[in-house]
Design an enzyme around this catalytic site. Structure first.
Site, PDB file in Angstrom:
ATOM      1  N   GLY A 148       0.854  -1.177   0.000  1.00  0.00           N
ATOM      2  CA  GLY A 148       0.000   0.000   0.000  1.00  0.00           C
ATOM      3  C   GLY A 148       0.892   1.229   0.000  1.00  0.00           C
ATOM      4  NE  ARG A 149      -2.116   4.974   2.995  1.00  0.00           N
ATOM      5  CZ  ARG A 149      -3.414   4.733   3.228  1.00  0.00           C
ATOM      6  NH1 ARG A 149      -4.318   5.322   2.474  1.00  0.00           N
ATOM      7  NH2 ARG A 149      -3.813   3.945   4.191  1.00  0.00           N
ATOM      8  CB  ILE A 150       4.027   2.325   4.555  1.00  0.00           C
ATOM      9  CG1 ILE A 150       3.326   3.514   5.219  1.00  0.00           C
ATOM     10  CG2 ILE A 150       5.408   2.108   5.166  1.00  0.00           C
ATOM     11  CD1 ILE A 150       2.920   3.292   6.672  1.00  0.00           C
ATOM     12  NE  ARG A 170      -6.518  -7.963   0.641  1.00  0.00           N
ATOM     13  CZ  ARG A 170      -7.300  -7.368   1.506  1.00  0.00           C
ATOM     14  NH1 ARG A 170      -8.214  -8.063   2.126  1.00  0.00           N
ATOM     15  NH2 ARG A 170      -7.178  -6.074   1.752  1.00  0.00           N
ATOM     16  NE  ARG A 230      -1.141  -0.738  14.497  1.00  0.00           N
ATOM     17  CZ  ARG A 230      -0.577   0.417  14.157  1.00  0.00           C
ATOM     18  NH1 ARG A 230       0.718   0.477  13.906  1.00  0.00           N
ATOM     19  NH2 ARG A 230      -1.297   1.516  14.069  1.00  0.00           N
ATOM     20  CD  GLU A 259       3.654  -1.431  20.027  1.00  0.00           C
ATOM     21  OE1 GLU A 259       3.251  -0.267  20.226  1.00  0.00           O
ATOM     22  OE2 GLU A 259       3.946  -1.860  18.907  1.00  0.00           O
ATOM     23  CG  HIS A 277       4.763   1.925  17.693  1.00  0.00           C
ATOM     24  ND1 HIS A 277       3.631   1.193  17.915  1.00  0.00           N
ATOM     25  CD2 HIS A 277       4.548   2.538  16.488  1.00  0.00           C
ATOM     26  CE1 HIS A 277       2.776   1.353  16.926  1.00  0.00           C
ATOM     27  NE2 HIS A 277       3.316   2.183  16.037  1.00  0.00           N
ATOM     28  CB  ILE A 278      10.080   5.897  16.927  1.00  0.00           C
ATOM     29  CG1 ILE A 278      11.204   4.932  16.485  1.00  0.00           C
ATOM     30  CG2 ILE A 278      10.050   6.058  18.448  1.00  0.00           C
ATOM     31  CD1 ILE A 278      12.606   5.448  16.772  1.00  0.00           C
ATOM     32  N   GLY A 279       7.874   4.755  14.190  1.00  0.00           N
ATOM     33  CA  GLY A 279       7.791   4.845  12.724  1.00  0.00           C
ATOM     34  C   GLY A 279       7.444   6.229  12.209  1.00  0.00           C
TER      35      GLY A 279
HETATM   36  P1  NAP Z   1      -2.308   0.817   3.281  1.00  0.00           P
HETATM   37  O1  NAP Z   1      -1.975   1.868   2.278  1.00  0.00           O
HETATM   38  O2  NAP Z   1      -3.727   0.552   3.605  1.00  0.00           O
HETATM   39  O3  NAP Z   1      -1.589  -0.546   2.811  1.00  0.00           O
HETATM   40  C1  NAP Z   1      -1.866  -1.795   3.376  1.00  0.00           C
HETATM   41  C2  NAP Z   1      -1.418  -2.893   2.437  1.00  0.00           C
HETATM   42  O4  NAP Z   1      -1.740  -4.156   3.005  1.00  0.00           O
HETATM   43  C3  NAP Z   1      -2.036  -2.875   1.056  1.00  0.00           C
HETATM   44  O5  NAP Z   1      -1.056  -3.242   0.117  1.00  0.00           O
HETATM   45  C4  NAP Z   1      -3.090  -3.969   1.092  1.00  0.00           C
HETATM   46  O6  NAP Z   1      -3.207  -4.402  -0.244  1.00  0.00           O
HETATM   47  C5  NAP Z   1      -2.415  -4.944   2.026  1.00  0.00           C
HETATM   48  N1  NAP Z   1      -3.355  -5.815   2.721  1.00  0.00           N
HETATM   49  C6  NAP Z   1      -4.509  -5.487   3.338  1.00  0.00           C
HETATM   50  N2  NAP Z   1      -5.088  -6.558   3.849  1.00  0.00           N
HETATM   51  C7  NAP Z   1      -4.296  -7.589   3.537  1.00  0.00           C
HETATM   52  C8  NAP Z   1      -4.378  -8.963   3.768  1.00  0.00           C
HETATM   53  N3  NAP Z   1      -5.428  -9.489   4.417  1.00  0.00           N
HETATM   54  N4  NAP Z   1      -3.367  -9.762   3.324  1.00  0.00           N
HETATM   55  C9  NAP Z   1      -2.334  -9.216   2.659  1.00  0.00           C
HETATM   56  N5  NAP Z   1      -2.218  -7.904   2.394  1.00  0.00           N
HETATM   57  C10 NAP Z   1      -3.187  -7.114   2.838  1.00  0.00           C
HETATM   58  O7  NAP Z   1      -1.615   1.145   4.663  1.00  0.00           O
HETATM   59  P2  NAP Z   1      -0.249   1.965   4.936  1.00  0.00           P
HETATM   60  O8  NAP Z   1      -0.547   3.413   5.080  1.00  0.00           O
HETATM   61  O9  NAP Z   1       0.763   1.536   3.935  1.00  0.00           O
HETATM   62  O10 NAP Z   1       0.111   1.386   6.375  1.00  0.00           O
HETATM   63  C11 NAP Z   1       0.464   0.025   6.527  1.00  0.00           C
HETATM   64  C12 NAP Z   1       0.471  -0.359   8.005  1.00  0.00           C
HETATM   65  O11 NAP Z   1       1.608   0.260   8.631  1.00  0.00           O
HETATM   66  C13 NAP Z   1      -0.750   0.187   8.785  1.00  0.00           C
HETATM   67  O12 NAP Z   1      -1.696  -0.828   8.931  1.00  0.00           O
HETATM   68  C14 NAP Z   1      -0.203   0.629  10.113  1.00  0.00           C
HETATM   69  O13 NAP Z   1      -0.709  -0.216  11.124  1.00  0.00           O
HETATM   70  C15 NAP Z   1       1.303   0.496   9.991  1.00  0.00           C
HETATM   71  N6  NAP Z   1       1.991   1.739  10.399  1.00  0.00           N
HETATM   72  C16 NAP Z   1       2.906   1.682  11.403  1.00  0.00           C
HETATM   73  C17 NAP Z   1       3.610   2.830  11.759  1.00  0.00           C
HETATM   74  C18 NAP Z   1       4.647   2.807  12.837  1.00  0.00           C
HETATM   75  O14 NAP Z   1       4.725   3.761  13.596  1.00  0.00           O
HETATM   76  N7  NAP Z   1       5.469   1.789  12.919  1.00  0.00           N
HETATM   77  C19 NAP Z   1       3.354   4.044  11.111  1.00  0.00           C
HETATM   78  C20 NAP Z   1       2.406   4.065  10.098  1.00  0.00           C
HETATM   79  C21 NAP Z   1       1.728   2.896   9.735  1.00  0.00           C
HETATM   80  P3  NAP Z   1      -4.422  -5.277  -0.766  1.00  0.00           P
HETATM   81  O15 NAP Z   1      -5.677  -4.645  -0.234  1.00  0.00           O
HETATM   82  O16 NAP Z   1      -4.305  -5.248  -2.248  1.00  0.00           O
HETATM   83  O17 NAP Z   1      -4.157  -6.633  -0.208  1.00  0.00           O
END
Ligand code: NAP
Length: 312
Positions: A148-150, A170, A230, A259, A277-279
């Site tokens: 996705g975005r990240i 997916r 996560r 956490e 958890h400082i992403g």
């Molecule tokens: P996003 O744009 O919604 O991307 C999520 C990705 O996961 C998409 O590629 C989605 O693609 C895939 N996905 C969703 N459900 C899935 C499943 N059941 N099986 C396999 N792939 C699946 O989210 P994002 O903004 O990139 O953020 C990603 C995650 O990073 C977040 O959920 C957040 O919890 C975490 N995060 C952590 C920090 C930190 O501080 N460490 C900071 C920001 C975000 P498809 O729908 O095509 O499968």
């Protein structure tokens, strides 16, 4: 008298007074339970569980404006059933989190933490041709679980390092593939071929424990595992055992299942880089996250559509 709202007290210094116009704010710290009352909106941190019971005790609530992109701390179904909007803070934290994933990749590949510990210990005896040999990234494969975005932002950063990119999602991402040469593969191929496996999917039932004893056995024994998504995605004890037995090269984690607790065996395991958890922890990003959360709240209280709803 303004709208009665609950906002995480830890966000106070990131917000300007004009962003809070028209609000009668009750600031709640992370260690306080969610109050009951006639509050119409709340901005929680990701450490606050907002489930059916909390929602029941807030009968006038219109919006939960989560201050994170992940929303696994909110019972979205219970919210929807009560007609409560849930919003998150996408996009603004993408670059900061992708940068941190790369900080972990480089730290693991080049043994940065072990090197620092050696120098600080006073035990370093000088340059040696085989001291702390790491993984050369050029020509190696980075696998993205979730693009996705990240995940895509991490992939785009891999291209200048000369890495081949595989991803699992997916839905295909043709533009990302065109831009970076990334190839979408099944999970089994992602596990088998990745030299660096980086997790970027949300915590949902299908992704919980995706890295477990079985999937770890399918990975290269030299592989680097990175998790900035996560903690739910990883079985921490299984990862610790793989590290202890030399069946995994290194692990870089920013997130954990429970956490701030970390499985004691994982904390003690070799070849780990463990961050608290400082992403998204840059001042710019944290200000923008707080601003978007409050802007969502203000929009819904005005009767406008939310800016970044979790579900439309
Ligand atoms: P996003 O744009 O919604 O991307 C999520 C990705 O996961 C998409 O590629 C989605 O693609 C895939 N996905 C969703 N459900 C899935 C499943 N059941 N099986 C396999 N792939 C699946 O989210 P994002 O903004 O990139 O953020 C990603 C995650 O990073 C977040 O959920 C957040 O919890 C975490 N995060 C952590 C920090 C930190 O501080 N460490 C900071 C920001 C975000 P498809 O729908 O095509 O499968």
């Amino acid at each position: 008298m303004g709208h009665a709202v609950l906002i995480a007290a830890e966000l106070k210094s990131l917000l300007e007074p004009d962003q809070l116009e028209g609000l009668d704010v009750t600031w709640i710290t992370a260690d306080e339970p969610t109050p009951r009352g006639d509050y119409v909106a709340m901005v929680p941190l990701l450490s606050r569980w907002v489930g059916g019971t909390e929602l029941k005790h807030l009968p006038r609530l219109k919006i939960v404006a989560n201050c994170a992109v992940g929303h696994d701390n909110v019972d979205v179904v219970a919210s929807e059933l009560r007609g409560i909007t849930v919003t998150n803070t996408p996009d603004v934290l993408t670059d900061a989190t992708a940068d941190l994933a790369w900080a972990l990749i480089l730290a693991c590949a080049r043994r940065v933490v072990e090197g620092t510990a050696l120098v600080k210990s006073g035990q370093w005896t000088g340059w040696h041709p085989e001291l702390l040999l790491g993984l050369e990234l050029r020509g190696r494969t980075v696998g993205l679980f979730g693009a996705g975005r990240i995940g895509q932002a991490v992939g785009r950063r891999a291209a200048p390092f000369g890495m081949r990119i595989l991803y699992t999602a997916r839905n295909p991402r043709p533009e990302f593939e065109q831009e970076t040469g990334a190839a979408r593969v099944e999970l089994s191929r992602l596990l088998a071929e990745s030299d660096v496996l980086s997790l970027h999917a949300p915590a949902v039932p299908e992704t919980r424990g995706i890295i477990n004893a079985d999937t770890l056995r399918q990975m290269k024994p030299s592989a680097i595992l990175i998790n900035t998504a996560r903690g739910d995605l990883i079985r921490e004890e299984a990862v610790a055992i793989a590290l202890e037995e030399g069946r995994l090269g290194a692990v870089g984690l920013d997130v954990y299942l429970d956490e701030p607790a970390i499985h004691p065996r994982l904390r003690a395991a070799p070849r780990t880089v463990l961050l608290p958890h400082i992403g998204s922890a840059t001042l710019e990003t944290r200000r923008q996250m707080a601003a978007i959360a409050v802007a969502n709240l203000q929009a819904v209280l005005r009767g406008d559509p939310p800016l970044t709803p979790v579900f439309r």
